[in-house]
Design an enzyme around this catalytic site. Structure first.
Site, mmCIF file in Angstrom:
data_model
loop_
_atom_site.group_PDB
_atom_site.id
_atom_site.type_symbol
_atom_site.label_atom_id
_atom_site.label_comp_id
_atom_site.label_asym_id
_atom_site.label_seq_id
_atom_site.Cartn_x
_atom_site.Cartn_y
_atom_site.Cartn_z
ATOM 1 N N TYR A 71 78.330 -67.651 61.585
ATOM 2 C CA TYR A 71 76.936 -67.714 62.518
ATOM 3 C C TYR A 71 77.315 -68.951 62.655
ATOM 4 O O TYR A 71 76.348 -69.733 63.526
ATOM 5 C CB TYR A 71 75.960 -67.058 62.306
ATOM 6 C CG TYR A 71 74.466 -68.120 62.019
ATOM 7 C CD1 TYR A 71 74.416 -67.324 63.585
ATOM 8 C CD2 TYR A 71 74.105 -68.936 61.872
ATOM 9 C CE1 TYR A 71 73.286 -67.231 63.882
ATOM 10 C CE2 TYR A 71 72.368 -69.786 62.969
ATOM 11 C CZ TYR A 71 72.418 -69.204 64.294
ATOM 12 O OH TYR A 71 71.575 -69.436 64.189
ATOM 13 N N PHE A 123 72.676 -82.956 92.307
ATOM 14 C CA PHE A 123 73.455 -81.227 91.829
ATOM 15 C C PHE A 123 71.971 -80.116 92.467
ATOM 16 O O PHE A 123 71.003 -81.138 91.876
ATOM 17 C CB PHE A 123 74.606 -81.338 90.916
ATOM 18 C CG PHE A 123 75.128 -79.232 91.031
ATOM 19 C CD1 PHE A 123 75.365 -78.959 91.829
ATOM 20 C CD2 PHE A 123 74.293 -78.762 90.212
ATOM 21 C CE1 PHE A 123 75.882 -77.727 92.164
ATOM 22 C CE2 PHE A 123 74.444 -77.633 90.669
ATOM 23 C CZ PHE A 123 75.059 -76.826 90.681
ATOM 24 N N THR A 124 71.540 -79.387 91.895
ATOM 25 C CA THR A 124 70.784 -78.619 91.858
ATOM 26 C C THR A 124 70.008 -78.396 91.045
ATOM 27 O O THR A 124 68.639 -78.954 90.516
ATOM 28 C CB THR A 124 70.984 -77.098 93.124
ATOM 29 O OG1 THR A 124 71.977 -76.258 91.995
ATOM 30 C CG2 THR A 124 72.109 -76.964 94.583
ATOM 31 N N ASP A 214 79.033 -86.127 85.145
ATOM 32 C CA ASP A 214 78.986 -84.727 84.858
ATOM 33 C C ASP A 214 80.315 -84.561 85.188
ATOM 34 O O ASP A 214 81.034 -84.823 86.002
ATOM 35 C CB ASP A 214 77.917 -84.605 86.186
ATOM 36 C CG ASP A 214 77.944 -82.728 86.479
ATOM 37 O OD1 ASP A 214 79.057 -82.155 85.967
ATOM 38 O OD2 ASP A 214 76.831 -82.315 86.898
ATOM 39 N N LYS A 257 83.658 -74.235 85.098
ATOM 40 C CA LYS A 257 85.133 -74.601 86.287
ATOM 41 C C LYS A 257 86.687 -75.290 86.324
ATOM 42 O O LYS A 257 86.990 -74.331 86.041
ATOM 43 C CB LYS A 257 84.351 -75.384 87.195
ATOM 44 C CG LYS A 257 83.007 -75.420 88.219
ATOM 45 C CD LYS A 257 81.854 -75.018 87.463
ATOM 46 C CE LYS A 257 81.060 -74.550 88.172
ATOM 47 N NZ LYS A 257 79.193 -74.240 87.152
ATOM 48 N N ARG A 381 74.894 -74.842 101.321
ATOM 49 C CA ARG A 381 75.094 -75.457 100.803
ATOM 50 C C ARG A 381 74.211 -76.992 101.669
ATOM 51 O O ARG A 381 75.035 -77.740 102.340
ATOM 52 C CB ARG A 381 76.407 -76.175 100.618
ATOM 53 C CG ARG A 381 76.669 -75.780 99.539
ATOM 54 C CD ARG A 381 76.765 -76.047 97.791
ATOM 55 N NE ARG A 381 74.794 -74.998 97.476
ATOM 56 C CZ ARG A 381 74.695 -74.736 95.908
ATOM 57 N NH1 ARG A 381 75.267 -75.105 95.042
ATOM 58 N NH2 ARG A 381 73.356 -73.832 95.343
ATOM 59 N N PHE A 448 67.513 -71.119 96.740
ATOM 60 C CA PHE A 448 68.546 -70.297 97.470
ATOM 61 C C PHE A 448 69.304 -69.528 96.795
ATOM 62 O O PHE A 448 69.951 -68.253 96.849
ATOM 63 C CB PHE A 448 69.983 -71.638 97.723
ATOM 64 C CG PHE A 448 70.334 -72.408 96.458
ATOM 65 C CD1 PHE A 448 68.532 -73.151 95.620
ATOM 66 C CD2 PHE A 448 71.158 -71.767 95.528
ATOM 67 C CE1 PHE A 448 69.537 -73.618 94.483
ATOM 68 C CE2 PHE A 448 71.480 -72.432 93.931
ATOM 69 C CZ PHE A 448 70.777 -73.361 93.946
HETATM 70 N N1 F0G Z 1 76.981 -79.500 87.595
HETATM 71 C C1 F0G Z 1 77.579 -79.618 89.187
HETATM 72 C C2 F0G Z 1 78.394 -80.470 89.211
HETATM 73 C C3 F0G Z 1 78.056 -77.927 89.557
HETATM 74 O O1 F0G Z 1 79.218 -77.484 90.036
HETATM 75 C C4 F0G Z 1 77.590 -77.324 88.240
HETATM 76 C C5 F0G Z 1 77.502 -76.134 89.168
HETATM 77 C C6 F0G Z 1 76.561 -77.225 87.569
HETATM 78 C C7 F0G Z 1 76.450 -79.195 86.643
HETATM 79 C C8 F0G Z 1 75.322 -76.387 86.874
HETATM 80 O O2 F0G Z 1 75.930 -75.587 85.779
HETATM 81 O O3 F0G Z 1 76.086 -73.783 86.616
HETATM 82 O O4 F0G Z 1 77.736 -74.055 84.065
HETATM 83 O O5 F0G Z 1 74.629 -74.288 84.257
HETATM 84 N N2 F0G Z 1 77.775 -75.337 89.881
HETATM 85 C C9 F0G Z 1 77.880 -74.036 90.511
HETATM 86 C C10 F0G Z 1 78.769 -73.704 91.854
HETATM 87 C C11 F0G Z 1 76.753 -72.816 90.597
HETATM 88 O O6 F0G Z 1 78.967 -72.717 91.873
HETATM 89 O O7 F0G Z 1 78.732 -74.818 92.347
HETATM 90 P P1 F0G Z 1 76.283 -74.213 84.703
#
Ligand code: F0G
Length: 464
Positions: A71, A123-124, A214, A257, A381, A448
């Site tokens: 843990y 980014f979303t 990021d 990624k 997108r 989305f």
């Molecule tokens: N920042 C970037 C540039 C991303 O592409 C993503 C995720 C995140 C942050 C968030 O990270 O998913 O680990 O919580 N991108 C995915 C995509 C969902 O399909 O582009 P996460």
């Protein structure tokens, strides 16, 4: 050489199902014309995302067996910490289960209500966490990023004049940090240059503003710097990655990624007070600060994945495979974002389907029709992803209305890329028959993921 051959061989295979166009029409109707709602079993080639979809190496699978599931104080945490310090150069790290958890902690710590957060395109999840913390995201990316035909080599760069304008308008004390992304996802995987980050660092030092990276696709960005920026051709990817990070105060990272794992993330920083607070927060939302939502074996695979990700031969193959798909689409005359990004090829739905109004979601329907034609799953997108403006309640109508063909790392072969390009070229020939969509279910946030649609007119696209 038209393509870079794979620097690996295949030891385990995963069969994938072949389906018919009629099967796929039924499946996409059941999924409300949203490729996120398709079952993976109904997909032939899955280009929905490069997130968590990498194939791990034999060394990573072996590392899983070395998981220390204590843990507290797992040895895998200390190895991960050392690896992140070595590759990215940050002093402190806090593991999280994925990127958005790191964004949550960062946003809550640095943003006060009424603050402005400039960034090189949204980014979303990142923007949503900034808004939930009381901030307002301000786009300061170079204008070329919004033009799918511009050949600018670093379309991810921050426009310094836009930064100056924001400081003049709201005052530097209302800007806690710049949200700076490598290989900007929503712009088409477009890189930043070292020259830009150096200039931004100088500007931010003058105004006492932090830079938070990021770091999700920094290794891919390093390849573009190595191949496009003067003075970097003889530097290793590892050296370039470290240099990028050295100009920033910390980072959030989705390890799903670049880092070649299926789950994981982290927050890193140099500031001691931030580290203490981040550790306090991670235990509330994720888990103890030495695992933060990951198991010991996840951290072991992640540390190994980070080390593999900065191998020069690997990253060259990775980015050039994406480029190969783009080149095939160029030959077929299919409109898409240039220069080609690192992780994906982005089709330009506005030019692919000029007869469909943006409020009838051209990118959404294009992704659905690509699936029906080919069994390839892509992602919208555009207007759906951009959501509604919280002040006006209107669709945001982003300049970019794109469909992303995202390439998982080390998963698909060159013939999968050929199959994809040929299928999309076929669909392009009958593009006039594709019609728009309307919402039948619209979630309030990150719509989305779960939205459902139906065609405005009965579907008329014949499948070949
Ligand atoms: N920042 C970037 C540039 C991303 O592409 C993503 C995720 C995140 C942050 C968030 O990270 O998913 O680990 O919580 N991108 C995915 C995509 C969902 O399909 O582009 P996460």
């Amino acid at each position: 050489m038209k393509y870079i051959p794979e620097p690996f061989r295949i030891k385990t295979v995963e069969p994938i199902k072949m389906t018919t166009p009629a099967d796929r029409r039924k499946a996409i109707e059941e999924a409300g014309y949203n490729t996120f709602l398709l079952k993976s079993d109904d997909v032939y080639i899955d280009l929905l995302t490069d997130s968590g979809t990498s194939a791990m190496s034999d060394a990573q699978w072996a590392a899983l067996q070395m998981g220390d599931e204590a843990y507290a104080g797992s040895k895998n945490f200390y190895d991960l910490e050392k690896t992140i310090q070595d590759i990215y150069g940050y002093k402190h790290i806090v593991p999280t289960h994925q990127g958005r958890a790191a964004e949550h902690i960062l946003s809550q710590y640095l943003i006060k209500k009424g603050d402005h957060v400039p960034g090189n395109m949204y980014f979303t999840t990142t923007r949503l966490h900034q808004e939930l913390a009381g901030g307002k995201f301000v786009d300061v990316i170079v204008g070329e990023a919004h033009d799918t035909t511009s050949t600018h080599p670093f379309k991810g760069n921050v426009d310094m004049a836009k930064m100056q304008r924001l400081v003049d308008e709201v005052g530097a004390d209302k800007i806690p940090y710049v949200s700076y992304e490598t290989c900007v996802n929503m712009a088409g995987g477009q890189p930043i240059s070292i020259a830009n980050i150096r200039e931004l660092r100088k500007f931010c030092d003058k105004h006492d503003i932090k830079i938070m990276l990021d770091n999700t696709r920094t290794v891919e960005n390093a390849y573009f710097i190595q191949t496009r920026e003067d003075g970097y051709a003889n530097k290793s990817i590892k050296e370039i990655v470290k240099e990028i990070c050295s100009y920033t105060d910390g980072c959030t990272c989705s390890s799903k990624k670049d880092c070649l794992v299926n789950i994981g993330g982290f927050l890193a920083m140099n500031d001691e007070d931030f580290f203490i607070e981040a550790k306090a927060q991670v235990v509330i939302y994720e888990g103890l600060h030495t695992y933060g939502g990951m198991s010991g074996r996840d951290m072991a695979a992640l540390a190994q994945g980070i080390r593999e990700s900065v191998d020069d031969d690997y990253i060259k193959y990775r980015v050039e495979q994406t480029n190969y798909l783009g080149e095939r689409l160029t030959e077929a005359g299919v409109p898409h974002v240039i220069p080609h990004g690192g992780h994906a090829i982005f089709l330009d739905a506005k030019r692919f389907l000029p007869h469909i109004d943006q409020d009838q979601f051209p990118a959404q329907v294009l992704a659905a029709e690509i699936y029906t034609e080919t069994g390839v799953r892509a992602m919208e997108r555009g207007n759906v992803s951009a959501g509604r403006d919280p002040e006006t309640g209107k669709n945001r109508h982003p300049a970019l209305e794109l469909v992303r063909l995202t390439i998982p790392r080390r998963v698909y072969t060159q013939s999968h890329m050929d199959y994809t390009a040929e299928g999309i070229a076929r669909l392009y020939e009958k593009r006039d028959q594709i019609k728009g969509l309307k919402f039948i279910f619209e979630p309030k946030q990150l719509r989305f993921f779960q939205a459902r649609f139906k065609p405005l007119e009965p579907v008329a696209v014949p499948t070949s």
